[in-house]
Design an enzyme around this catalytic site. Sequence first.
Site, PDB file in Angstrom:
ATOM      1  N   HIS A  45       0.809  -1.218   0.000  1.00  0.00           N
ATOM      2  CA  HIS A  45       0.000   0.000   0.000  1.00  0.00           C
ATOM      3  C   HIS A  45       0.844   1.271   0.000  1.00  0.00           C
ATOM      4  CE1 HIS A  45      -3.214  -2.827   0.594  1.00  0.00           C
ATOM      5  NE2 HIS A  45      -4.011  -1.863   0.146  1.00  0.00           N
TER       6      HIS A  45
ATOM      7  N   TYR B 276     -10.362   8.135   0.426  1.00  0.00           N
ATOM      8  CA  TYR B 276     -10.254   6.725   0.786  1.00  0.00           C
ATOM      9  C   TYR B 276      -8.995   6.525   1.623  1.00  0.00           C
ATOM     10  CZ  TYR B 276     -10.299   1.617  -0.024  1.00  0.00           C
ATOM     11  OH  TYR B 276     -10.333   0.262   0.123  1.00  0.00           O
TER      12      TYR B 276
END
Length: 106
Positions: A22, A41
């Site tokens: 990520h 997000y």
Amino acid sequence: MQRVCFLLKVREDRLAEYRERHAAVWPEMLEALSATGWHNYSLFLRDDGLLVGYLETEDFEAAKAGMEATAVNARWQAEMGEFFESLDGARPDEAMKPLTEVFHLA
């Protein structure tokens, strides 16, 4: 704007790699998320693997359907599925069940 929060559980033995993945999300995946209505997000990860996701969108079902239609999402979900506990055969994006909001201070 709809606010969506969900929980998932990352396997404790995969936490470091999950964080690494990520830190370098594919540009094509980022573009697809933005294009299909995923805004603000964020993912938050606790040391025991509890993952809290938050996003804002006009329509969560439409945003999920938009991502479902992209080839990059299929590739991402196939790679990320092995990081999670208790998916019961579902992909991570299918296991995202929104929590019920009980309070919001604007």
